[in-house]
Write a protein that holds these residues in place. Structure first.
Motif: not given
Length: 155
Positions: A85-96
């Motif tokens: 399976i091939a996927v594309r993704f995006a995630y959001e986060s913040h650093d300290t």
């Protein structure tokens, strides 16, 4: 033995189910839980880091989620074959320091006959964003079913 359905060979529907299951697992931010869907000798390439086996996966994810705070992820099926399976993704986060990021990537997965992920290759690019540019606002945990997909968001 645990059930890791769906198992290869994949259909479009079963590949979509596998992708959503992976997204849900990673959104739990529980390294032990996530590691259970990988084979005991699973091999990863994640950016420039090589990871082998569940113990290293747990360590990798523990470090990841201690740096990537308020992590929210969306995955989308790109392509599939019998055991891949091939996927594309995006995630959001913040650093300290409170700096927000949107990380875009592609993953190639190969599964064993029991449905465990045996090989994972990930390429990821990080883009700084402002808090106002965030698009993922659901409560931490599983993405709601009615939340827009990557394609819906124009990503």
């Amino acid at each position: 033995m645990e059930d890791h359905s769906p198992v290869p060979p994949f259909t479009r529907d079963s590949a979509i189910q596998k992708v959503r299951g992976a997204e849900d697992g990673w959104n739990s931010r529980d390294p032990e839980k996530v590691s259970k869907v990988y084979s005991l000798d699973s091999r990863w390439r994640n950016r420039g880091e090589w990871v082998t086996g569940r113990e290293e996966i747990v360590g990798f994810l523990t470090r990841k989620w201690s740096r990537e705070l308020e992590y929210r992820l969306i995955k989308e099926l790109w392509a599939f074959g019998d055991d891949r399976i091939a996927v594309r993704f995006a995630y959001e986060s913040h650093d300290t320091d409170g700096n927000w990021w949107r990380s875009f990537g592609n993953e190639n997965w190969e599964f064993d006959a029991d449905g465990l992920l045996a090989v994972r290759h990930a390429c990821i690019n990080d883009v700084p964003i402002t808090e106002a540019e965030r698009r993922y606002h659901w409560p931490l945990g599983r993405r709601p079913d009615d939340h827009p997909s990557l394609s819906d968001l124009g990503f």
